[in-house]
Design an enzyme around this catalytic site. Structure first.
Site, PDB file in Angstrom:
ATOM      1  N   GLY A  50      45.834 -43.716  11.650  1.00  0.00           N
ATOM      2  CA  GLY A  50      45.039 -44.932  11.763  1.00  0.00           C
ATOM      3  C   GLY A  50      43.619 -44.772  11.252  1.00  0.00           C
ATOM      4  O   GLY A  50      42.843 -45.710  11.276  1.00  0.00           O
ATOM      5  N   CYS A  51      43.269 -43.578  10.817  1.00  0.00           N
ATOM      6  CA  CYS A  51      41.940 -43.344  10.264  1.00  0.00           C
ATOM      7  C   CYS A  51      42.002 -43.423   8.751  1.00  0.00           C
ATOM      8  O   CYS A  51      42.953 -42.949   8.134  1.00  0.00           O
ATOM      9  CB  CYS A  51      41.419 -41.964  10.674  1.00  0.00           C
ATOM     10  SG  CYS A  51      40.867 -41.881  12.368  1.00  0.00           S
ATOM     11  N   GLN A  52      40.986 -44.007   8.178  1.00  0.00           N
ATOM     12  CA  GLN A  52      40.861 -44.098   6.725  1.00  0.00           C
ATOM     13  C   GLN A  52      40.712 -42.696   6.133  1.00  0.00           C
ATOM     14  O   GLN A  52      41.273 -42.383   5.101  1.00  0.00           O
ATOM     15  CB  GLN A  52      39.641 -44.957   6.408  1.00  0.00           C
ATOM     16  CG  GLN A  52      39.314 -45.076   4.948  1.00  0.00           C
ATOM     17  CD  GLN A  52      38.086 -45.935   4.727  1.00  0.00           C
ATOM     18  OE1 GLN A  52      37.569 -46.563   5.638  1.00  0.00           O
ATOM     19  NE2 GLN A  52      37.597 -45.945   3.513  1.00  0.00           N
ATOM     20  N   SER A  53      39.955 -41.854   6.817  1.00  0.00           N
ATOM     21  CA  SER A  53      39.762 -40.475   6.370  1.00  0.00           C
ATOM     22  C   SER A  53      40.646 -39.552   7.215  1.00  0.00           C
ATOM     23  O   SER A  53      41.261 -39.981   8.177  1.00  0.00           O
ATOM     24  CB  SER A  53      38.289 -40.090   6.490  1.00  0.00           C
ATOM     25  OG  SER A  53      37.806 -40.414   7.767  1.00  0.00           O
TER      26      SER A  53
END
Length: 137
Positions: A50-53
């Protein structure tokens, strides 16, 4: 220091800065002081979805307390996980599970993040709380 005191300290630290660019710089600085996860622990099962990075979090339970290390390939994200660890590291699983992380809205963090980073923040909080709940099982 209690979880409440740690959160208030963060709120006070952020109150020093008027401009969000200065607050971002402060978040970046916090990321530089993050207790880094060992390279061998940068595994897919420790990646936060769920994290972009890419963000890895490792947790340990010792002497009744939770301890966290983390790393990210993005400097802002690294600072955000550092803030969460600053509040929750060294706390009991019970306290972590029931804590309302009110410092996040108090400093305006979520509303100053892009939608994908805000989702990542929620995913980080969820991962740290799940680590505590797993110990309580």
């Amino acid at each position: 220091m209690t979880i409440e005191e740690k959160q208030q300290e963060i709120i006070d630290d952020f109150a020093i800065y008027d401009d969000w660019m200065d607050k971002y710089e402060y978040i970046i600085e916090l990321g530089k002081d993050l207790p880094l996860i060992e390279e061998s622990k940068k595994t897919d099962d420790r990646l936060i979805e769920g994290c972009q990075s890419r963000v890895w979090v490792a947790s340990e339970f010792n002497n009744g307390k939770m301890h966290f290390t983390a790393d990210s390939d993005a400097i802002i994200t690294k600072g955000i996980i550092a803030l969460l660890i600053r509040v929750l590291d060294g706390e009991t699983p019970e306290n972590i599970a029931k804590t309302d992380l009110h410092f996040i809205p108090a400093i305006g963090l979520q509303e100053h993040l892009s939608p994908t980073r805000a989702n990542g923040l929620l995913s980080m909080v969820k991962r740290l709380k799940i680590a505590a709940l797993e110990v309580l099982k």
